[in-house]
Design a protein around this motif. Structure first.
Motif, PDB file in Angstrom:
ATOM      1  N   ASP A 321       0.843  -1.196   0.000  1.00  0.00           N
ATOM      2  CA  ASP A 321       0.000   0.000   0.000  1.00  0.00           C
ATOM      3  C   ASP A 321       0.878   1.246   0.000  1.00  0.00           C
ATOM      4  N   ALA A 322       0.258   2.407   0.137  1.00  0.00           N
ATOM      5  CA  ALA A 322       1.000   3.666   0.046  1.00  0.00           C
ATOM      6  C   ALA A 322       2.036   3.814   1.149  1.00  0.00           C
ATOM      7  N   ASN A 323       1.864   3.080   2.248  1.00  0.00           N
ATOM      8  CA  ASN A 323       2.814   3.144   3.361  1.00  0.00           C
ATOM      9  C   ASN A 323       3.888   2.065   3.280  1.00  0.00           C
ATOM     10  N   GLY A 324       3.839   1.246   2.225  1.00  0.00           N
ATOM     11  CA  GLY A 324       4.812   0.180   2.079  1.00  0.00           C
ATOM     12  C   GLY A 324       4.439  -1.108   2.769  1.00  0.00           C
ATOM     13  N   THR A 325       3.226  -1.185   3.309  1.00  0.00           N
ATOM     14  CA  THR A 325       2.773  -2.400   3.989  1.00  0.00           C
ATOM     15  C   THR A 325       2.364  -3.446   2.963  1.00  0.00           C
TER      16      THR A 325
END
Length: 489
Positions: A321-325
């Protein structure tokens, strides 16, 4: 391994075996090595040495492959130049790469500012030997230019570790061996043409037949006469071949498979093609920044239409996702890739490199999801990239050209569906207050500034370009409004 030593290895193992051929003739492994040595001596005579850049503005021909290896034997780097580029675009690439030499077709108008060699003047007198090929795997091998979201092409630096890793992965995934024969039909200025259709089969001990510009009228004649075992192409080529008259029934018994990449292909096209011609198409996915390929539907094992297959051996694929998760199976997110094939960076652009490769992971900007077995499905493309016949086109480069005309206040470029090319370029322009836009003049401006495949097929003049709630151009609304593609040109 450094690829510079591959001609020597092939000549030692099978001196009389086939290596490379084109319409002018064929070379055995021993003959190929001799041609490489001669070209190496010529490039050395022209002052080429370690870490220099040699630009090749050539059509598909044996000399292109010879010059690849000759350049590498001197510790230098190849940057391929699309022959269809405008002079402005060529000068920009040559300046950015600081190329020491440009090799061109005979009769080509010479470019100012860089030494030029006509390919017909390349020495062909045999030489006894040359210095031992370099073994430095960290030396840059290829500098591939790809358009970026800023509209300015960026040089992707691929070293010998990248290139060898990709070729080894490809040879393993495609189950290639000395009995294989690749028919090259994609242009050699693309990383696909160089790595998938030349370096991978040569590394596997196979041979390469270099075809000229793709022509549906002669393609299957080449298949029947040259008896290749595989080839790589873009969906546009498969669409054209699938649409040939019903009485075209070629002998395709030599072909084990075709590779389909560079743009999405519909499941219907893949099925229709395979049913008609009797050999499978393996759809894959990758980027120049990943040395061409990261996933492929297997040669042996389930091929899942609608997906671009599983990761090549030695590569990892994640969805984040956008947070790198990391996201679970079936959940959409950005596709990121890790492996020895990931580029060393963009030439002279450390900030762009740092944004694109994070902790060893290549952030592709493409959106998709993985199924529980690791098959990747792409659901969208980052930003607004257009893919026309396998060519990646970023709208901002075209928008900047259009906005350079004083009569244009703002420009928005989108891709619209096309039955032949997949997508074509359409531009919307808004006049500056008190001005009148002349579409013919804008077409002429694009012809001077842009390669043919980047030029808009249609320029639509509107009073105001649609904006979203935060004041940005709403390209989704433009695409939704432009429901039918205009005639291509």
């Amino acid at each position: 391994m450094n690829f510079a030593s591959l001609p020597d290895r092939r000549a030692d193992l099978d001196p009389h075996g086939p290596a490379v051929s084109d319409a002018t003739g064929s070379l055995t492994n021993a003959q190929f090595l001799n041609r490489v040595r001669t070209a190496t001596r010529h490039l050395h005579y022209r002052g080429i040495g370690p870490r220099d850049f040699v630009a090749l503005k050539l059509t598909n021909r044996t000399e292109f492959v010879v010059l690849l290896f000759a350049t590498w034997r001197l510790g230098a780097t190849i940057t391929p130049v699309n022959p269809a580029l405008t002079d402005v675009e060529i000068v920009r690439q040559l300046a950015d790469s600081a190329a020491r030499l440009l090799v061109v077709e005979d009769g080509t108008t010479l470019m100012g500012g860089v030494a030029t060699l006509a390919v017909g003047d390349l020495h062909d007198a045999p030489v006894a030997a040359d210095p031992a090929p370099p073994s430095d795997t960290s030396a840059p091998a290829l500098l591939i230019y790809t358009s970026g979201t800023t509209g300015v092409p960026k040089g992707v630096v691929l070293d010998h570790t990248n290139v060898v890793a990709m070729a080894e992965m490809g040879a393993h995934a495609l189950q290639l061996g000395p009995a294989d024969r690749c028919l090259l039909i994609l242009p050699l200025f693309h990383v696909n043409g160089i790595v998938v259709s030349v370096l991978t089969p040569l590394l596997a001990g196979a041979s390469v037949v270099i075809a000229g510009r793709f022509d549906p009228r002669t393609f299957f004649g080449l298949v029947e006469s040259e008896r290749p075992t595989f080839f790589s192409a873009v969906p546009t080529i498969y669409s054209i071949l699938a649409a040939l008259p019903d009485d075209v029934r070629p002998d395709t018994s030599s072909l084990r498979f075709g590779i389909c990449g560079a743009a999405p292909a519909s499941a219907e096209l893949l099925t229709r093609f395979e049913d008609r011609y009797g050999f499978p198409l393996l759809e894959g996915y990758g980027l120049s920044e990943g040395t061409c390929a990261s996933t492929l539907n297997p040669v042996s094992g389930p091929r899942r239409t609608g997906t671009v297959g599983i990761a090549f051996p030695g590569q990892e694929i994640r969805i984040v996702d956008a947070n790198g998760t990391e996201m679970g199976p079936g959940v959409d997110g950005e596709v990121v890739v890790r492996g020895p094939n990931v580029m060393r960076g963009y030439l002279g652009r450390p900030e762009d490199t740092a944004r694109t490769v994070v902790d060893g992971w290549l952030h592709t900007g493409d959106v998709g999801h993985l199924d529980p077995e690791g098959y990747l499905t792409l659901v969208g493309r980052s930003k607004d990239m257009i893919i026309r016949g396998g060519e990646n086109i970023y709208p901002k480069e075209i928008e900047d050209v259009l906005a350079g005309d004083p009569s244009v206040l703002e420009a928005a470029v989108i891709g619209v569906p096309d039955t032949i090319w997949g997508e074509v370029v359409v531009a919307y322009v808004q006049p500056t207050p008190g001005s009148t836009v002349d579409p013919a003049a804008l077409h002429a401006l694009c012809a001077r500034k842009l390669s043919r495949y980047k030029r808009p097929t249609t320029i639509v003049v509107v009073d105001a370009i649609a904006k979203n709630a935060v004041g940005k151009i709403d390209k989704a609304a433009l695409r939704a409004a432009h429901t039918t593609a205009p005639a291509t040109s």
